[in-house]
Design an enzyme around this catalytic site. Structure first.
Site, short mmCIF file in Angstrom:
data_model
loop_
_atom_site.label_atom_id
_atom_site.label_comp_id
_atom_site.label_asym_id
_atom_site.label_seq_id
_atom_site.Cartn_x
_atom_site.Cartn_y
_atom_site.Cartn_z
N GLU A 1 -72.59 -57.95 30.37
CA GLU A 1 -73.09 -57.80 28.99
C GLU A 1 -73.51 -56.35 28.82
O GLU A 1 -74.24 -55.81 29.65
CB GLU A 1 -74.27 -58.76 28.72
CG GLU A 1 -74.71 -58.72 27.26
CD GLU A 1 -75.90 -59.63 26.94
OE1 GLU A 1 -75.93 -60.78 27.41
OE2 GLU A 1 -76.78 -59.15 26.21
N TRP B 1 -77.84 -69.94 28.25
CA TRP B 1 -79.08 -69.17 28.04
C TRP B 1 -80.31 -70.04 28.33
O TRP B 1 -81.30 -69.57 28.83
CB TRP B 1 -79.14 -68.65 26.61
CG TRP B 1 -78.65 -67.25 26.44
CD1 TRP B 1 -79.40 -66.17 26.06
CD2 TRP B 1 -77.32 -66.74 26.64
NE1 TRP B 1 -78.61 -65.04 26.03
CE2 TRP B 1 -77.35 -65.36 26.38
CE3 TRP B 1 -76.12 -67.33 27.04
CZ2 TRP B 1 -76.21 -64.56 26.49
CZ3 TRP B 1 -74.98 -66.53 27.15
CH2 TRP B 1 -75.05 -65.17 26.87
N GLU C 1 -79.84 -63.74 32.31
CA GLU C 1 -81.00 -62.86 32.44
C GLU C 1 -82.26 -63.58 32.92
O GLU C 1 -83.38 -63.15 32.62
CB GLU C 1 -81.25 -62.11 31.12
CG GLU C 1 -80.12 -61.14 30.81
CD GLU C 1 -80.20 -60.51 29.42
OE1 GLU C 1 -81.19 -60.73 28.73
OE2 GLU C 1 -79.24 -59.80 29.06
#
Ligand SMILES: *[C@@H]1O[C@H](CO)[C@@H](O)[C@H](O)[C@H]1NC(C)=O
Ligand SMILES: *[C@@H]1O[C@H](CO)[C@@H](O)[C@H](O)[C@H]1NC(C)=O
Ligand SMILES: *[C@@H]1O[C@H](CO)[C@@H](O)[C@H](O)[C@H]1NC(C)=O
Ligand SMILES: *[C@@H]1O[C@H](CO)[C@@H](O)[C@H](O)[C@H]1NC(C)=O
Ligand SMILES: *[C@@H]1O[C@H](CO)[C@@H](O)[C@H](O)[C@H]1NC(C)=O
Ligand SMILES: *[C@@H]1O[C@H](CO)[C@@H](O)[C@H](O)[C@H]1NC(C)=O
Ligand SMILES: *[C@@H]1O[C@H](CO)[C@@H](O)[C@H](O)[C@H]1NC(C)=O
Length: 686
Positions: A254, A132, A179
Site C-alpha cells: 500500500e 481490515w 496494519e
C-alpha cells in the site's frame, strides 16, 4: 540457516545509485535482477469505491476502462480489495460475507462486482484480498481475530472460495490483517486451510504494515516457505536490509495516499520507479484505486482518479492515471528488472530510471522520471531534500539490446506554476546509433522508451458537468437487488443491506455485535450512515424505521449536520434525533454525551414509524409519524454536515422511504404535521 536464504547482493543503493556517470547503460549481459510483480490499485480500506457503483452505466464503463482496460489508461496489473469486516476502515465500512457465524452471503457490497469488471477488461489482472477488521463473532468478545486462528482462517478461506464459486474469481493473493499485528500461528493456519481446500495457488502476502515480519521469516523456515512476498506500507522507497536478506519478493503493498493533483502524480511517478531503484520493491499498490467517497471524508481525492458524483456522471481522469500508464502499458507481471548499474539506477543530476525486460528478452522498456522534490512529495513518510537539474544523458544499449536502432517514446511533463500538463503523449522515436543515443531531460518529466509498439492514450468524450447532490431526494429501495448496499448512503459504522419482506424492500442495519475494530480507538456502539454533503446547513431529513423484535437495535435516529466520517465518525457532532420505544432524545453528538432535549414516545419493536428532522433559520423541529415533537434553537455547533440515519446500538434496524429536501420544502411538510404537546411532553436540557 544461511543456505536457506539466497545470498543476495544487497544492492540497496549505496554501491551504485550514487555513482556519477553521464551515461546510463541498459545491458542484459549480467542477467536479470528481480521479477516485476506489477502496479496496482486498492479498492476499500475502506469503502473508497462506494460512489462508483451507481454511476450511469455509460460513465461507469468509461471509468472502469481508464482503470483496468489494457493499453488504454492506468491498465493496472493488480486489483487489491478489502475483505469486508463490517468495520469502519478509513472512509466507511464494507460488509462481511459472514455478519454472524450462522450467516454466509457472497452478494454483498461492491468488491465482487468491481473484481468482475476488472477481470472482464483484463483477464490477467491479479486479485489480492485483505481484511481490515472482522465481525464480532470472530473476536468472540475480544478485539483480536486470533482467539481461534483456525476459525479466522476458515472465515477468510470461505471468502476466497465464495469468490470462486459465486463469481468465478480466482484470488491470487491474500493478506493477514491490515496494519495490525500478525500472528504466525494464524499465518500457518491460513496456509494450511488454503491448501486443504484446493487454494494452493493463492499466495500469502505478509504482513501489510512495515518490514518487521522479516526477522520472523529469517527465524522460522516454515513461515519463510509460506510468505510469498513481504508487503510493506508507505516504505518511502526504502526496504529494510533484513527484508532484502530473506530473498522474498518485496512489495509496497500500500503506497501513494496523496491528493491526486500534479504533486500526487509526481509522488506516484517517483515511487513507481524508486521503490525498485532504492528498495527492490517489485510491486506498488495505490491506496486508493479510485477516490469515490464524499468530500470531507478522510483523505479525499487520494485515488488514481476521482468519481464522486453518481447523480451527474461527472468524473475526473487525474494525472496519476497517465503516470501509471508509463509503466503499466509497457511492462507486465512476469517481466524482469535489469540489474542495478545495468539498467536500474539514479540519474547523474537527479531522478531515476528502471529497465524492464520481457521473459524472452526480446522487449525492453525504460521508464525515466525526473520529479523535483517539492513536486513529488507524498503524504507519508517525510521526503528528505534532494536536487534534480535539467540534464542531457547518454543512453547506451549493450548486450542483446545493442542491436536496437529505435525505441518508441511516451512523454509526460507535469506543469507547475501555470504551465500546462503534457500527459502521456506519444513522441517521435528515439534513434540509436551503435546502441547510443542522447536524451535531454527537464524537470518533472516521465519518459518511457520502449521497443513495444503498443500504447494508447485512451479517451472518451468529456463527462457531464459537475452538479451538487440533487435535492429533493427520495429513496424507497424498491429497484435494488437483494443484499446490495444502499447507494449514496455511506455507512461509517454498521453494515446496511437491502432486504425484502411482505413485498416491501428496505435497508437493514445488519451488525448485531461490536466488531473487531480497525480504527485504533475502537468506536461507540452505534451505527451511522451518512449521505449528501458536509456543506449542508439547513435541511429536512425523514425516514421510516422499524426495530425488529429479534436482535433489534435499542433505537434509531435521523440526523443533520453530521460533521465527520471515517474513524472520526464515532466522535461526530451534529443534530441527532434518536427514537427509543419509550422516549426520544435530541443529542449534539453520535455518542449522545450531549443531550439537547428529550421527551416521551411510545411505540413497539416490529412497527414502522417515521422520524423527521428540519433544520431551518436557526430552529430545529423534530417529528414522529405526523406529529411535531419539539421546536428548539439550533445548537451552536456544528454549522454544517451530512444528513444521516443510524442506530443507537449494534442491532438490527430497518429503514425505508428516506427523504431529503431543502428547508423550505421541509417546512411545508412539517407544517402539515400537528404540534401535539398533549401526546409528547418535552424536557429541556441546559
Ligand atoms: C555523450 O555523448 C556525446 C556524443 O555521443 C559525447 O560527445 C559525450 O562525450 C558523451 N558524454 C559522456 C559523459 O559520455
Ligand atoms: C476453533 O474453531 C474451529 C473451527 O471453527 C472449531 O472447530 C474449534 O472447535 C474451535 N476451537 C476452540 C478451542 O474453540
Ligand atoms: C470462469 O473464468 C475463466 C477464466 O478465469 C473462464 O475461462 C471461464 O469460462 C469462466 N467460467 C464461467 C462459467 O464463466
Ligand atoms: C520547496 O518547498 C519548501 C517548503 O515549502 C520551500 O521552502 C522551498 O523554497 C521550495 N523549493 C523550491 C525549489 O521551490
Ligand atoms: C407486490 O407489489 C407489487 C407492486 O406494488 C404488486 O404488483 C404485487 O401484487 C404485490 N404482491 C403481493 C404478494 O402483495
Ligand atoms: C439473534 O441473535 C442470536 C444470537 O445472539 C442468534 O442465535 C439468532 O439466530 C439471531 N436471530 C436473528 C433473527 O438474527
Ligand atoms: C419554532 O420556534 C421559532 C422560534 O421560537 C418560531 O419562530 C417558530 O414559529 C416555531 N415553529 C413552529 C412550527 O412552531
Amino acid at each position: 540457516m544461511a543456505m536457506h536464504f539466497p545470498t543476495l547482493v544487497a544492492v540497496v543503493c549505496a554501491a551504485v545509485c550514487g555513482a556519477y556517470s553521464q551515461s546510463i547503460v541498459f545491458d542484459d549481459t549480467p542477467g536479470m535482477e528481480r521479477q516485476f510483480d506489477g502496479i496496482g490499485g486498492l479498492s476499500g480500506g475502506g469503502a473508497t469505491s462506494k460512489l462508483l457503483v451507481n454511476y450511469p452505466q455509460e460513465q461507469r464503463d468509461q471509468i472502469l476502462d481508464y482503470l483496468f482496460k489494457p493499453n488504454f489508461g492506468a491498465s493496472l496489473h493488480i486489483l487489491k480489495v478489502e475483505i469486508g469486516g463490517d468495520v469502519q476502515s478509513t472512509d466507511g465500512t464494507e460488509a462481511s460475507h459472514m455478519h454472524n457465524s450462522w450467516d454466509e452471503n457472497y452478494q454483498r457490497g461492491y468488491e465482487w462486482w468491481l473484481m468482475k469488471e476488472a477481470k472482464k477488461r483484463n483477464p490477467n489482472i491479479k486479485l489480492y484480498g485483505l481484511p481490515w477488521g472482522f465481525p464480532g463473532w470472530i473476536g468472540q468478545g475480544t478485539h483480536s481475530p486470533y482467539v481461534n486462528v483456525s476459525m479466522t482462517a476458515d472465515y477468510i478461506v470461505r471468502w476466497i472460495n465464495g469468490a470462486k464459486v459465486y463469481h468465478n474469481l480466482t484470488i491470487d493473493y491474500v493478506g493477514i490483517w491490515n496494519e495490525r499485528p500478525y500472528d504466525i500461528g494464524y499465518i500457518k493456519a491460513l496456509r494450511a486451510t488454503l491448501d486443504a481446500r484446493g487454494f494452493q495457488n493463492t499466495l500469502v502476502i505478509a504482513a501489510d504494515e512495515e518490514w518487521e515480519i522479516a526477522t520472523d521469516i529469517q527465524a522460522d523456515p516454515e513461515l519463510a516457505k509460506i510468505v510469498h512476498a513481504i508487503g510493506c506500507h508507505y516504505p518511502g522507497t526504502l526496504s529494510d536490509p533484513d527484508a532484502v536478506y530473506t530473498g522474498k519478493q518485496l512489495w509496497a503493498s500500500e503506497d501513494y495516499s496523496t491528493f491526486n493533483d500534479d504533486v500526487g502524480g509526481g509522488c506516484w511517478a517517483r515511487i513507481l520507479n524508486q521503490n525498485y531503484v532504492n528498495g527492490l520493491m517489485t510491486a506498488t499498490i495505490s491506496w486508493n484505486l479510485i477516490a469515490s467517497y464524499y468530500d470531507n471524508l478522510p483523505y479525499y481525492g487520494n485515488g488514481l482518479m476521482t468519481a464522486v458524483e453518481p447523480w451527474s456522471g461527472n468524473y475526473v481522469v487525474e494525472t496519476p492515471i497517465w503516470v501509471s500508464a508509463h509503466t503499466t502499458q509497457f511492462a507486465f507481471v512476469g517481466w524482469n528488472y535489469l540489474k542495478h548499474g545495468y539498467g536500474v539506477g539514479k540519474l547523474p543530476k537527479g531522478g531515476s530510471y528502471v529497465g524492464l525486460v520481457n521473459p524472452t528478452g526480446t522487449e525492453l522498456t525504460i521508464v525515466i522520471e525526473t520529479m523535483s522534490h517539492n513536486h513529488s512529495v507524498c503524504i507519508r513518510p517525510p521526503l528528505p531534500a534532494y536536487n534534480v537539474e535539467p540534464q542531457v544523458v547518454n543512453i547506451s544499449l549493450a548486450g542483446k539490446f545493442s542491436s536496437i536502432t529505435k525505441m518508441n517514446v511516451w512523454y509526460t511533463k507535469l506543469g507547475f506554476d501555470g504551465a500546462k500538463d503534457i500527459l502521456f503523449e506519444k513522441r517521435d522515436q528515439i534513434q540509436f546509433v551503435n546502441g547510443k543515443a542522447q536524451l535531454s531531460l527537464g524537470l518533472d518529466e516521465v519518459i518511457t522508451l520502449t521497443t513495444m509498439t503498443t500504447g494508447q492514450k485512451g479517451a472518451y468524450p468529456e463527462p457531464p458537468p459537475s452538479q451538487p447532490f440533487p435535492l429533493p431526494y427520495t429513496e424507497d429501495f424498491e429497484s435494488y437487488s437483494l443484499y446490495e448496499e444502499p447507494f449514496n448512503l455511506a455507512q461509517q459504522s454498521g453494515a446496511y443491506e437491502i432486504l425484502s419482506t411482505n413485498n416491501n424492500t428496505f435497508a437493514r442495519q445488519m451488525t448485531i455485535m461490536e466488531p473487531v475494530f480497525w480504527c485504533k480507538f475502537g468506536g461507540v456502539s452505534k451505527t451511522v450512515n451518512v449521505i449528501g454533503s458536509t456543506d449542508w446547513t439547513d435541511i429536512y431529513v425523514a425516514v421510516d424505521f422499524q426495530l425488529p423484535v429479534i436482535n433489534g437495535s435499542l433505537g434509531a435516529f435521523v440526523a443533520a449536520r453530521v460533521d465527520q466520517g471515517g474513524c472520526e465518525a464515532f466522535s461526530a457532532q451534529g443534530i441527532f434525533l434518536f427514537a427509543f420505544p419509550d422516549r426520544y432524545i435530541v443529542a449534539n453528538d453520535l455518542a449522545r454525551t450531549k443531550t439537547l432535549k428529550e421527551g416521551y414516545l411510545a411505540f413497539e419493536a416490529g412497527e414502522w414509524h417515521r422520524l423527521g428532522l428540519l433544520v431551518q433559520d436557526g430552529n430545529v423541529q423534530g417529528s414522529f409519524d405526523n406529529k411535531i415533537l419539539f421546536n428548539m434553537t439550533v445548537p451552536v455547533v456544528p454549522i454544517s454536515g451530512f444528513a444521516a440515519i443510524g442506530t443507537d446500538s449494534f442491532g438490527l434496524a430497518d429503514f425505508d422511504n428516506l427523504q431529503l429536501t431543502g428547508p423550505s420544502e421541509g417546512h411545508k411538510i412539517m407544517s402539515k404535521h400537528l404540534l401535539s404537546k398533549s401526546l409528547y411532553f418535552e424536557k429541556e436540557h441546559h
